[in-house]
Design an enzyme around this catalytic site. Sequence first.
Site, PDB file in Angstrom:
ATOM      1  N   GLY A 143     -17.528  -2.092  19.629  1.00 26.95           N
ATOM      2  CA  GLY A 143     -17.258  -1.446  18.350  1.00 26.95           C
ATOM      3  C   GLY A 143     -16.828  -2.456  17.301  1.00 26.95           C
ATOM      4  N   ALA A 169     -11.301  -1.168  16.104  1.00 25.55           N
ATOM      5  CA  ALA A 169     -11.660  -2.472  16.680  1.00 25.55           C
ATOM      6  C   ALA A 169     -10.936  -3.594  15.953  1.00 25.55           C
ATOM      7  CB  ALA A 169     -13.169  -2.680  16.598  1.00 25.55           C
ATOM      8  N   SER A 219      10.153   3.083   5.890  1.00 24.71           N
ATOM      9  CA  SER A 219       8.710   2.939   6.028  1.00 24.71           C
ATOM     10  C   SER A 219       8.053   4.222   6.528  1.00 24.71           C
ATOM     11  CB  SER A 219       8.376   1.810   7.004  1.00 24.71           C
ATOM     12  OG  SER A 219       8.817   0.568   6.502  1.00 24.71           O
ATOM     13  N   GLN A 221       6.859  -8.685   3.861  1.00 23.19           N
ATOM     14  CA  GLN A 221       6.415  -8.373   2.505  1.00 23.19           C
ATOM     15  C   GLN A 221       7.560  -8.489   1.505  1.00 23.19           C
ATOM     16  OE1 GLN A 221       4.849  -4.476   3.437  1.00 23.19           O
ATOM     17  NE2 GLN A 221       2.726  -5.213   3.433  1.00 23.19           N
ATOM     18  N   CYS A 267       0.820  -1.206   0.000  1.00 16.76           N
ATOM     19  CA  CYS A 267       0.000   0.000   0.000  1.00 16.76           C
ATOM     20  C   CYS A 267       0.860   1.264   0.000  1.00 16.76           C
ATOM     21  CB  CYS A 267      -0.947   0.001   1.196  1.00 16.76           C
ATOM     22  SG  CYS A 267      -0.117  -0.105   2.794  1.00 16.76           S
ATOM     23  N   GLN A 297       5.971  -5.242   9.460  1.00 16.11           N
ATOM     24  CA  GLN A 297       5.323  -5.928   8.342  1.00 16.11           C
ATOM     25  C   GLN A 297       6.152  -5.924   7.069  1.00 16.11           C
ATOM     26  OE1 GLN A 297       1.495  -4.294   7.311  1.00 16.11           O
ATOM     27  NE2 GLN A 297       0.849  -6.140   6.240  1.00 16.11           N
TER      28      GLN A 297
END
Length: 441
Positions: free
Chosen positions: A206, A211, A125, A136, A50, A132
């Site tokens: 929630g 959440a 990053s 990846q 992303c 993460q």
Amino acid sequence: MTLQMIGCSHHDAAVEIREQLSFSTEHTEQALSSFGERFDGAELVVLSTCNRVELYAAGGPFGSGLIASEPASGSFSFDEVRTALIEFVAECLEKPADFVAEHMAVRQGRDAVEHLFLVAASLDSMVVGEAQILSQVKQAYDLSNVAGATGPVTHAAFQAANRAAKRVQTETTIHRRRLSVPSVAVGEVVPEVFETLRGKRVVLCGAGEMAEETLRYLKNGGSDNLCIINRGRERGDALANSFGAQSKPLEDLHEEIVSADLLIGTTSAEEPLVDSATFARLNSQRGGRIMLVLDLAVPRDFDPVIGDETGVYLYQIDDLQAACNRNRREREKQWPKAKRILDEEVDRFIASLQQRATGPVIRKLRERADQVKSAELQRLLDKLNGTTDPAMTKEIEKSFDRLTNKLLHPPMASIRDDAAAGHSRGLLEALRHLFNLGDDT
């Protein structure tokens, strides 16, 4: 070795640009399949997340020899590399080449290696130190392996990047400081109250993004007795199914508070879910059991006075955000140390590659010299026709060896020094041509 990279990230391209340049699974499979066919013998790894889109290329016309200031024979020049990569990306994504050229930069050689190491270690990053990205990078490399798109250069570069990232993880604390509110809440606050989440009743109010992120940390922390309370049952049920949790309506909140060990608020309600008087009554039914309350909501889901109740430990969003800010400052302090580690690893990697590239040339030069020496020695011994005794013959052989070694020492020492400097003077290519060693070295 020459590693090439074309890409963009959150540093230089807005999300709407990255979305257009993103490689889907289908795009990635197509790219890995066609790259080696289009560029004979070339290697490719595609990293698309992303926050970044990066293609790492090597081998074939992209250079399989040295990290050098000039391309090896048969390789593309830098301008040709840039054009070829831009056109390839444009065709894969069906975008205009001008659009790709405007938003994707090309890195080469050491610059590309340093960038890969920074990315793998999460120093490039959006959230420095996030865990993460290394997984990846590994997944991208593994996918390329499965597709048969990797080779000596990408193998060496990505394995070295993984080792460098592991050093940063073990020798600094840059990855150990949590920066999101849910990660601090579950990773730092919960262990202060409970030794383990296993068997603890966790009630989460929630079903939004906060959440969902909190649930990921709870599950990773071993939580096995989760209940989601949400006003909208459909969304609550869907989230509960994703995480193996129970789902109950808001009307059951009072009953769940009595049984809860950990109560978490993440809703967007404008008023507290339960008033202080009601909470006091419910807490009196708990038999003095400890309850940890994490209020991650804005506005707050629980009246702050409940923190005064017996056995209740309340942490609100401001408390947790302050911990996040402290952690961010601590990570920033660790950045220079992490960067020094990566610089060391890049230097070690480059030196290893340069020595690997130099070895075959030195070996071929030694073999050629030994062949000439042996031929001339034999010619001399044949002319002497056995007139010398064995001791004299051995002394002649030693003299030939010493002469060969003395003649070879200066060029070999120079080529090793040149390798340490990145082959900036091109001595390796010069030796190939001067001694007619061929290009198979």
